[in-house]
Motif scaffolding. Structure first.
Motif, PDB file in Angstrom:
ATOM      1  N   GLU A 147       1.058  -1.037  -0.040  1.00  0.00           N
ATOM      2  CA  GLU A 147       0.090   0.113  -0.060  1.00  0.00           C
ATOM      3  C   GLU A 147       0.632   1.255   0.220  1.00  0.00           C
ATOM      4  O   GLU A 147       0.223   2.551   0.092  1.00  0.00           O
ATOM      5  CB  GLU A 147      -1.107   0.072   1.269  1.00  0.00           C
ATOM      6  N   GLN A 148       2.006   1.206  -0.189  1.00  0.00           N
ATOM      7  CA  GLN A 148       2.869   2.325   0.109  1.00  0.00           C
ATOM      8  C   GLN A 148       2.616   3.349  -0.921  1.00  0.00           C
ATOM      9  O   GLN A 148       2.662   4.581  -0.476  1.00  0.00           O
ATOM     10  CB  GLN A 148       4.735   1.905  -0.182  1.00  0.00           C
ATOM     11  N   ALA A 149       2.222   3.217  -2.128  1.00  0.00           N
ATOM     12  CA  ALA A 149       2.194   4.171  -3.117  1.00  0.00           C
ATOM     13  C   ALA A 149       0.883   4.848  -2.809  1.00  0.00           C
ATOM     14  O   ALA A 149       0.987   6.321  -2.750  1.00  0.00           O
ATOM     15  CB  ALA A 149       1.904   3.508  -4.450  1.00  0.00           C
ATOM     16  N   ASP A 150      -0.256   4.124  -2.383  1.00  0.00           N
ATOM     17  CA  ASP A 150      -1.371   4.843  -1.869  1.00  0.00           C
ATOM     18  C   ASP A 150      -1.453   5.696  -0.599  1.00  0.00           C
ATOM     19  O   ASP A 150      -1.989   6.753  -0.647  1.00  0.00           O
ATOM     20  CB  ASP A 150      -2.530   3.908  -1.575  1.00  0.00           C
ATOM     21  N   LEU A 151      -0.219   5.107   0.584  1.00  0.00           N
ATOM     22  CA  LEU A 151      -0.287   5.942   1.633  1.00  0.00           C
ATOM     23  C   LEU A 151       0.688   7.429   1.390  1.00  0.00           C
ATOM     24  O   LEU A 151       0.064   8.249   1.907  1.00  0.00           O
ATOM     25  CB  LEU A 151       0.537   5.283   2.496  1.00  0.00           C
ATOM     26  N   ILE A 152       1.497   7.400   0.296  1.00  0.00           N
ATOM     27  CA  ILE A 152       2.197   8.510  -0.117  1.00  0.00           C
ATOM     28  C   ILE A 152       1.194   9.331  -0.612  1.00  0.00           C
ATOM     29  O   ILE A 152       1.292  10.597  -0.532  1.00  0.00           O
ATOM     30  CB  ILE A 152       3.397   8.020  -0.881  1.00  0.00           C
ATOM     31  N   ALA A 153       0.273   8.968  -1.664  1.00  0.00           N
ATOM     32  CA  ALA A 153      -0.426   9.643  -2.234  1.00  0.00           C
ATOM     33  C   ALA A 153      -1.590  10.296  -1.227  1.00  0.00           C
ATOM     34  O   ALA A 153      -1.952  11.604  -1.398  1.00  0.00           O
ATOM     35  CB  ALA A 153      -1.440   8.929  -3.110  1.00  0.00           C
ATOM     36  N   ARG A 154      -2.239   9.494  -0.369  1.00  0.00           N
ATOM     37  CA  ARG A 154      -3.006  10.302   0.840  1.00  0.00           C
ATOM     38  C   ARG A 154      -2.097  11.250   1.546  1.00  0.00           C
ATOM     39  O   ARG A 154      -2.834  12.163   2.029  1.00  0.00           O
ATOM     40  CB  ARG A 154      -3.511   9.143   1.420  1.00  0.00           C
ATOM     41  N   ALA A 155      -1.142  11.032   1.905  1.00  0.00           N
ATOM     42  CA  ALA A 155      -0.143  11.915   2.723  1.00  0.00           C
ATOM     43  C   ALA A 155      -0.038  13.209   1.879  1.00  0.00           C
ATOM     44  O   ALA A 155      -0.188  14.309   2.560  1.00  0.00           O
ATOM     45  CB  ALA A 155       1.350  11.285   3.079  1.00  0.00           C
ATOM     46  N   ALA A 156       0.408  13.073   0.587  1.00  0.00           N
ATOM     47  CA  ALA A 156       0.395  14.463  -0.204  1.00  0.00           C
ATOM     48  C   ALA A 156      -0.859  15.257  -0.420  1.00  0.00           C
ATOM     49  O   ALA A 156      -1.038  16.321  -0.233  1.00  0.00           O
ATOM     50  CB  ALA A 156       0.849  14.078  -1.654  1.00  0.00           C
ATOM     51  N   LYS A 164      -7.181   2.864  15.385  1.00  0.00           N
ATOM     52  CA  LYS A 164      -7.188   2.335  14.033  1.00  0.00           C
ATOM     53  C   LYS A 164      -5.652   2.411  13.602  1.00  0.00           C
ATOM     54  O   LYS A 164      -4.771   2.837  14.360  1.00  0.00           O
ATOM     55  CB  LYS A 164      -8.170   3.006  13.241  1.00  0.00           C
ATOM     56  N   ARG A 165      -5.413   1.842  12.331  1.00  0.00           N
ATOM     57  CA  ARG A 165      -3.945   1.940  12.032  1.00  0.00           C
ATOM     58  C   ARG A 165      -3.682   3.367  11.698  1.00  0.00           C
ATOM     59  O   ARG A 165      -4.531   4.181  11.032  1.00  0.00           O
ATOM     60  CB  ARG A 165      -4.005   0.990  10.639  1.00  0.00           C
ATOM     61  N   ASN A 166      -2.504   3.715  12.060  1.00  0.00           N
ATOM     62  CA  ASN A 166      -2.171   5.091  11.795  1.00  0.00           C
ATOM     63  C   ASN A 166      -1.412   5.092  10.438  1.00  0.00           C
ATOM     64  O   ASN A 166      -1.043   4.082   9.858  1.00  0.00           O
ATOM     65  CB  ASN A 166      -0.958   5.602  12.833  1.00  0.00           C
ATOM     66  N   GLU A 167      -1.176   6.248   9.815  1.00  0.00           N
ATOM     67  CA  GLU A 167      -0.530   6.503   8.571  1.00  0.00           C
ATOM     68  C   GLU A 167      -0.152   7.833   8.400  1.00  0.00           C
ATOM     69  O   GLU A 167      -0.733   8.930   9.179  1.00  0.00           O
ATOM     70  CB  GLU A 167      -1.435   6.119   7.329  1.00  0.00           C
TER      71      GLU A 167
END
Length: 277
Positions: free
Chosen positions: A21-30, A220-223
């Motif tokens: 999920e790393q790419a999705d996590l980075i996109a949501r962070a942005a 819940k899971r943090n990100e």
């Protein structure tokens, strides 16, 4: 409308919770305004895969060390080993290392030995030390001070949730305190007071994801995207506007983690300067 940009100064993108999920996590962070993050390798044998993650994603930088809770079961790191890892351009810090007597007090001797090795590596490389401290305030303050007297180094007390005495000891050495989701918990008023008394130019913000999600995601899971929630609470605690807090903590990050700094970021205040005010 002002856009506030944040940095997640400590997360664990290689943990199984985030697999694939790393790419999705980075996109949501942005989308949340989190433009950079430092993912932390806690066992040196896993460094290649953490390094590969940083190489694959422009906003991701990384650090590596032996977590104190693993110090007794992992091979003892050497200074030369850590210095060699630091040759990578996206390697930005030494650790996390430190002391944890809450669950692993029986291994405190090897934890202390490991901590001193990491400190020497930070001293030699000029990269910041990343400290985990739990239920070990007195030993932590003593070792950090002893080692600093032997030769200056820079440091961040990651996910700071210890007492005021350790906070003051770290700040007096010129170190930084990093605010995690714990500081946003409703019952963490005393911790917020510790951050409020600290100099504004010595505060960072982080998630420690996948752990310690701040409200409204607690339990819940943090990100990385959720660092914005902690930053809003931090801004309120320190009597700052959110955008001002974001700018300040980002500038602090750039000053400490120089390899991950944005081009042109100010580097005018050395991380090893002493004093709290």
């Amino acid at each position: 409308m002002t856009t506030a940009f944040l940095v997640d100064s400590h997360c664990h993108l290689d943990f199984p919770d985030f697999e694939g999920e790393q790419a999705d996590l980075i996109a949501r962070a942005a989308e949340a305004g989190v433009t950079r993050m430092v993912t932390i390798c806690t066992r040196l044998r896993l460094e290649p895969q953490v390094r590969a993650m940083a190489e694959a994603h422009a906003p991701v930088f990384y650090a590596a060390g032996t977590h104190p809770m693993s110090a007794a079961e992992e091979p003892l790191a050497t200074v030369d080993e850590l210095v060699a890892l630091a040759e990578h351009p996206k390697f930005v810090g030494i650790g996390e290392t430190g002391l944890d007597y809450h669950y692993t007090a029986k291994s405190k001797d090897i934890q202390q030995q490991s901590l001193r090795i990491h400190i020497e590596a930070a001293r030699r490389t000029g990269l910041p030390l990343i400290i985990h401290a739990r239920a070990a305030d007195e030993d932590m303050a003593r070792i950090l001070a002893e080692e600093h007297a032997a030769g200056a180094y820079s440091c961040v007390m990651h996910c700071f949730s210890s007492g005021r005495a350790l906070a003051e000891a770290a700040l007096d050495l010129g170190f930084y305190l990093s605010m995690s989701g714990i500081a946003a918990f409703p019952k963490s008023g005393e911790l917020r007071e510790i951050f409020a008394m600290a100099p504004r130019d010595r505060i960072l913000v982080e998630t420690d994801s996948p752990y310690l999600a701040p409200p409204p995601h607690r339990g819940k899971r943090n990100e990385p995207a959720y660092v914005a929630h902690t930053a809003r609470v931090g801004a309120e605690a320190m009597g700052m506007e959110f955008e001002e807090f974001a700018r300040q903590t980002t500038a602090n990050f750039d000053r400490l983690f120089t390899r991950a700094a944005t081009p042109g970021a100010a580097q005018d205040a050395p991380a090893t300067a002493s004093g709290r005010g």
